[in-house]
Scaffold this active site. Structure first.
Site, PDB file in Angstrom:
ATOM      1  N   CYS A   2       0.852  -1.180   0.000  1.00  0.00           N
ATOM      2  CA  CYS A   2       0.000   0.000   0.000  1.00  0.00           C
ATOM      3  C   CYS A   2       0.889   1.231   0.000  1.00  0.00           C
ATOM      4  O   CYS A   2       2.072   1.162   0.285  1.00  0.00           O
ATOM      5  CB  CYS A   2      -0.884   0.010   1.240  1.00  0.00           C
ATOM      6  SG  CYS A   2      -1.788  -1.521   1.440  1.00  0.00           S
ATOM      7  N   ARG A  27       1.638   1.332  -6.031  1.00  0.00           N
ATOM      8  CA  ARG A  27       1.886   0.395  -4.928  1.00  0.00           C
ATOM      9  C   ARG A  27       0.636  -0.380  -4.550  1.00  0.00           C
ATOM     10  O   ARG A  27       0.690  -1.364  -3.818  1.00  0.00           O
ATOM     11  CB  ARG A  27       2.363   1.172  -3.696  1.00  0.00           C
ATOM     12  CG  ARG A  27       3.672   1.879  -3.880  1.00  0.00           C
ATOM     13  CD  ARG A  27       4.081   2.517  -2.583  1.00  0.00           C
ATOM     14  NE  ARG A  27       4.481   1.525  -1.616  1.00  0.00           N
ATOM     15  CZ  ARG A  27       5.727   1.178  -1.352  1.00  0.00           C
ATOM     16  NH1 ARG A  27       6.700   1.775  -1.990  1.00  0.00           N
ATOM     17  NH2 ARG A  27       6.003   0.273  -0.464  1.00  0.00           N
ATOM     18  N   TRP A  75      -3.792  -1.946  -1.377  1.00  0.00           N
ATOM     19  CA  TRP A  75      -3.770  -3.250  -2.050  1.00  0.00           C
ATOM     20  C   TRP A  75      -4.282  -4.223  -0.999  1.00  0.00           C
ATOM     21  O   TRP A  75      -3.590  -4.514  -0.023  1.00  0.00           O
ATOM     22  CB  TRP A  75      -2.340  -3.594  -2.473  1.00  0.00           C
ATOM     23  CG  TRP A  75      -2.219  -4.831  -3.304  1.00  0.00           C
ATOM     24  CD1 TRP A  75      -2.316  -4.917  -4.669  1.00  0.00           C
ATOM     25  CD2 TRP A  75      -1.961  -6.160  -2.839  1.00  0.00           C
ATOM     26  NE1 TRP A  75      -2.135  -6.212  -5.076  1.00  0.00           N
ATOM     27  CE2 TRP A  75      -1.921  -6.998  -3.973  1.00  0.00           C
ATOM     28  CE3 TRP A  75      -1.776  -6.731  -1.582  1.00  0.00           C
ATOM     29  CZ2 TRP A  75      -1.687  -8.363  -3.887  1.00  0.00           C
ATOM     30  CZ3 TRP A  75      -1.551  -8.104  -1.502  1.00  0.00           C
ATOM     31  CH2 TRP A  75      -1.507  -8.904  -2.641  1.00  0.00           C
ATOM     32  N   ASN A 101       0.359   0.118   6.347  1.00  0.00           N
ATOM     33  CA  ASN A 101       0.866  -0.740   5.288  1.00  0.00           C
ATOM     34  C   ASN A 101       1.521  -1.933   5.980  1.00  0.00           C
ATOM     35  O   ASN A 101       2.317  -1.748   6.892  1.00  0.00           O
ATOM     36  CB  ASN A 101       1.893   0.038   4.449  1.00  0.00           C
ATOM     37  CG  ASN A 101       2.532  -0.822   3.382  1.00  0.00           C
ATOM     38  OD1 ASN A 101       2.016  -1.890   3.052  1.00  0.00           O
ATOM     39  ND2 ASN A 101       3.649  -0.354   2.845  1.00  0.00           N
ATOM     40  N   GLY A 102       1.177  -3.155   5.552  1.00  0.00           N
ATOM     41  CA  GLY A 102       1.748  -4.346   6.188  1.00  0.00           C
ATOM     42  C   GLY A 102       0.623  -5.270   6.637  1.00  0.00           C
ATOM     43  O   GLY A 102      -0.516  -5.131   6.197  1.00  0.00           O
ATOM     44  N   GLU A 483      11.361 -14.996 -18.014  1.00  0.00           N
ATOM     45  CA  GLU A 483      11.023 -13.583 -17.878  1.00  0.00           C
ATOM     46  C   GLU A 483      10.007 -13.157 -18.948  1.00  0.00           C
ATOM     47  O   GLU A 483       9.055 -12.435 -18.648  1.00  0.00           O
ATOM     48  CB  GLU A 483      12.301 -12.737 -17.953  1.00  0.00           C
ATOM     49  CG  GLU A 483      12.090 -11.242 -17.849  1.00  0.00           C
ATOM     50  CD  GLU A 483      11.391 -10.784 -16.563  1.00  0.00           C
ATOM     51  OE1 GLU A 483      11.219 -11.597 -15.640  1.00  0.00           O
ATOM     52  OE2 GLU A 483      10.997  -9.599 -16.519  1.00  0.00           O
ATOM     53  N   LYS A 487       6.354 -11.639 -17.963  1.00  0.00           N
ATOM     54  CA  LYS A 487       5.969 -10.297 -18.424  1.00  0.00           C
ATOM     55  C   LYS A 487       4.632 -10.372 -19.132  1.00  0.00           C
ATOM     56  O   LYS A 487       3.742  -9.562 -18.899  1.00  0.00           O
ATOM     57  CB  LYS A 487       7.057  -9.781 -19.361  1.00  0.00           C
ATOM     58  CG  LYS A 487       7.248  -8.317 -19.354  1.00  0.00           C
ATOM     59  CD  LYS A 487       8.235  -7.810 -18.339  1.00  0.00           C
ATOM     60  CE  LYS A 487       7.895  -8.177 -16.942  1.00  0.00           C
ATOM     61  NZ  LYS A 487       8.874  -7.899 -15.969  1.00  0.00           N
ATOM     62  N   GLU A 490       1.674 -11.267 -16.722  1.00  0.00           N
ATOM     63  CA  GLU A 490       1.470 -10.211 -15.742  1.00  0.00           C
ATOM     64  C   GLU A 490       0.605  -9.066 -16.285  1.00  0.00           C
ATOM     65  O   GLU A 490      -0.302  -8.596 -15.608  1.00  0.00           O
ATOM     66  CB  GLU A 490       2.861  -9.686 -15.369  1.00  0.00           C
ATOM     67  CG  GLU A 490       2.944  -8.737 -14.225  1.00  0.00           C
ATOM     68  CD  GLU A 490       4.396  -8.330 -13.954  1.00  0.00           C
ATOM     69  OE1 GLU A 490       5.258  -8.532 -14.822  1.00  0.00           O
ATOM     70  OE2 GLU A 490       4.655  -7.803 -12.874  1.00  0.00           O
ATOM     71  N   HIS A 506       8.937 -34.446 -22.409  1.00  0.00           N
ATOM     72  CA  HIS A 506       8.664 -35.194 -21.169  1.00  0.00           C
ATOM     73  C   HIS A 506       7.266 -34.893 -20.625  1.00  0.00           C
ATOM     74  O   HIS A 506       6.974 -35.201 -19.475  1.00  0.00           O
ATOM     75  CB  HIS A 506       9.738 -34.880 -20.121  1.00  0.00           C
ATOM     76  CG  HIS A 506      11.097 -35.338 -20.548  1.00  0.00           C
ATOM     77  ND1 HIS A 506      11.438 -36.667 -20.658  1.00  0.00           N
ATOM     78  CD2 HIS A 506      12.197 -34.647 -20.956  1.00  0.00           C
ATOM     79  CE1 HIS A 506      12.689 -36.767 -21.086  1.00  0.00           C
ATOM     80  NE2 HIS A 506      13.161 -35.550 -21.278  1.00  0.00           N
ATOM     81  N   LYS A 606       3.377  -2.926  -7.040  1.00  0.00           N
ATOM     82  CA  LYS A 606       4.793  -2.830  -7.391  1.00  0.00           C
ATOM     83  C   LYS A 606       5.704  -3.459  -6.341  1.00  0.00           C
ATOM     84  O   LYS A 606       6.611  -4.206  -6.654  1.00  0.00           O
ATOM     85  CB  LYS A 606       5.139  -1.348  -7.574  1.00  0.00           C
ATOM     86  CG  LYS A 606       6.563  -1.089  -7.988  1.00  0.00           C
ATOM     87  CD  LYS A 606       6.788  -1.516  -9.412  1.00  0.00           C
ATOM     88  CE  LYS A 606       8.201  -1.294  -9.891  1.00  0.00           C
ATOM     89  NZ  LYS A 606       8.459  -2.061 -11.122  1.00  0.00           N
TER      90      LYS A 606
END
Ligand code: M6R
Length: 611
Positions: A2, A27, A75, A101-102, A483, A487, A490, A506, A606
């Site tokens: 947050c 955030r 968030w 935040n947390g 990556e 990307k 996401e 396999h 983020k």
């Protein structure tokens, strides 16, 4: 996760808080709120959804007059995103407003304790418990300061807190443990913020709060106290970047702007470390003798930073011949890790605040390991707690999907690999020289890729309707695929997987059918022929193949692939540094075609400061 901002000064607080929140929205962005104190009244406004809703609701802050306030962009962790669960939270008696935040781990127990005392809760959040507990103790002590310390002794978990008390209309209280919180020193005003981006418009002089500290801010002073309630003098730091670095500058999205900034970000990261044709890591205190004493390197990181580590493993092992293990930070913490004083732990983090990474680092340190971190945010928790830190100079990265930070982490890790190889005498001088020379050519080669992205845009317009995409590659190309795949999923929400090409047979190849899109990464020259066999293999099952290769292999690849992207030639170890750019752009244009919210993808934030 947050974002927190607080202001105390002479100007109207609400517009300043809203502007600060707009810079922190990356955030967390499922709801936002502000509280402004005036004449002993705590005026609150909160709104579900994007910050714009709150801006409209408060007429850009005009409806909440007053020169002192706190704000929050959320968030959600506990309780769905709605107006009630949004911050700031007000205590039952209206004395306390609080942003957090947390995560408060023992909130259920505390909630029951307070409910038994007759406290009624409005929200489902863990954060409201802190506001209610603070008021509970405040009513007994009549001192916010004393009550706050009593609260901090009872709560468990991670927190950055911003607090207003109706009875103290000239001050903000702040506290921190395991979640970032900064103090900003202005002229006739002072600030708190979870991130420097919220402050730079007003002040560049900041101090980083440490775990256990409490701050009391008025417009003329900031006083900080440690866990023992002793006043401490904070070291002040100067933030040396311009506000424009955190603005879009004409680009439609931060992500595109940040991709375009990659050559410069890499230049800034490598230039000060290349002196007289040699790599100089001035900030690294590690001696040759110490390096020789390590039996292995353990890389710890999350997400894209973890992928940098996977690439780094190939390069460090090949050049420096030191065994490297790469572990996801969230796994490392709980696997009773085999690290000791003979282990060099490399921690990689853009934000320097990722909770899993920080916790893993602490675990490693507790077991005697030496920690060298690669971090982008100066003064962040991971940077401060490491034995050595090497900064990437990517500048502020705002888009949730990392791009320029990834590229700077990667080039810096490659420099470390070369530096170690040289220090240990495991690389021939001519080879060392050739590789060092090539590092300085990378920014130019990156620019060449960026100058011509029409092909990528075209392929994105062709493929954006696919619902499942496979990235395949071997060796460095496999790591690159991890990556590329992350990307894509996401920001475009397309399901995608990255596989080591040799593993397809396999099991996974059963998923390849007529029309399946396979992105075949074939930049790594020593294994080009094998990469080609895998292309043929998936083509035979009906796949459409978009290949990424180097200029010299293009003609050969054209025989089998449906579409081709090329990157310039470079030394093998640097191929992922060039190869990642087309993949980032591919993800960007795919997401653009699908109308996604590119800079703020759903469910993400983020900086991940919760477990
Ligand atoms: O700040 P960090 O580098 O520690 O963050 C780690 C991951 O959360 C991050 O790389 C994430 O995977 C990115 N959003 C990917 O684009």
């Amino acid at each position: 996760m947050c974002g927190i901002v607080g202001y105390v000064g002479r100007e109207q607080a609400a517009p300043i808080l809203l502007e600060g929140l707009s810079r922190l929205e990356y955030r967390g962005y499922d709801s936002a709120g502000i509280c402004v104190s005036a004449d002993g009244r705590l005026q609150l406004s909160k709104s579900k959804g994007r910050l714009q809703n709150l801006i409209e609701k408060t007429e850009n802050g005009a409806l909440l007059p007053g020169t002192l306030g706190i704000g929050h962009t959320r968030w959600a962790t506990h309780g769905e995103p709605n107006d009630i669960n949004s911050h700031p939270h007000l205590s039952q008696g209206g004395k306390i407003a609080l942003v957090h935040n947390g995560i408060i781990e023992n909130y259920l127990e505390l909630r029951q304790f307070l409910q038994a005392k007759g406290v009624q809760f409005a929200s489902e959040t863990d954060s409201e418990v802190v506001a209610q507990l603070l008021e509970f103790y405040y009513l007994q002590t009549h001192s916010v300061f004393d009550a706050l310390y009593m609260v901090l002794h009872r709560i468990e978990g991670a927190y950055a807190l911003g607090i207003l008390c109706a009875d103290e209309p000239d001050r903000i209280y702040a506290a921190r443990k395991d979640a970032p919180l900064l103090l900003g020193y202005g002229n006739g005003c002072n600030f708190i913020a979870s991130d420097v981006t919220a402050l730079v418009k007003h002040t560049r002089t900041v101090a980083y709060m440490e775990d256990g500290e409490v701050a009391v801010l008025t417009r003329d002073s900031i006083r900080v106290f440690d866990a023992m309630e002793q006043e401490v003098q904070k070291e002040r730091h100067f933030v040396d970047w311009e506000i424009s670095a955190a603005e879009k500058g004409g680009y439609p999205h931060f992500m595109l702007k940040e991709i375009m900034e990659e050559p410069d970000a890499v230049r800034r990261t490598i230039s000060p470390r290349l002196k007289g044709g040699r790599i100089t890591l001035d900030d690294l205190t590690l001696t040759r003798q110490e390096l020789e004493g390590f039996s292995r390197i353990c890389i710890i990181a999350c997400g894209s930073s973890y992928h940098v580590g996977v690439i780094g493993k190939y390069n460090i092992e090949k050049l420096a011949r030191i065994p490297v293990e790469v572990t996801l930070a969230s796994e490392f913490r709980y696997c009773d890790p085999l690290v000791d004083e003979k282990t060099l732990v490399l921690v990689i983090s853009q934000s320097g605040e990722t909770l899993d990474t920080m916790a893993a680092m602490r675990e490693a340190k507790a077991r005697g390991a030496r920690v060298l971190s690669i971090v982008n945010v100066v003064g962040s928790s991971i940077a401060r707690e490491s034995d050595d830190v090497l900064y990437t100079w990517a500048g502020p990265e705002i888009a949730v999907a990392t791009t320029k930070a990834f590229s700077t982490q990667l080039v810096l890790l490659d420099m470390i690999a070369l530096y170690f190889a040289d220090l240990l005498g495991r690389i021939a001088p001519e080879r060392y020289q050739a590789l060092v020379d090539e590092i300085s050519r990378l920014p130019e080669k990156m620019e060449a890729i960026l100058q011509d992205c029409k092909g990528i845009q075209h392929y994105a317009s062709q493929y954006f309707n696919h619902e499942s995409i496979f990235f395949i590659g071997r060796n460095l190309d496999y790591a690159l695929g991890l990556e590329g795949s992350l990307k894509l999923k996401e920001i475009s929400y397309i399901h995608s997987e990255a596989y080591a090409s040799g593993e397809l047979k396999h099991g996974t190849i059963s998923l390849v059918e007529q029309g399946t899109l396979v992105v075949a990464l074939s930049t790594y020259s020593p294994l080009f022929d094998k990469a080609m066999s895998n292309v043929v293999e998936v083509k035979a099952r009906g796949a459409q193949v978009l290949a990424l290769t180097t200029a010299r292999h293009r003609a050969e690849m054209e025989k089998n692939a449906d579409a081709i992207l090329t990157i310039p030639e470079t030394e093998d170890m640097f191929l992922p540094s060039l190869g990642v750019i087309p993949l980032q752009l591919f993800a960007y244009y795919m997401a653009l075609q699908r109308g996604c919210d590119i800079d703020k993808p759903r469910n993400l934030a983020k900086s991940v400061t919760v477990e």
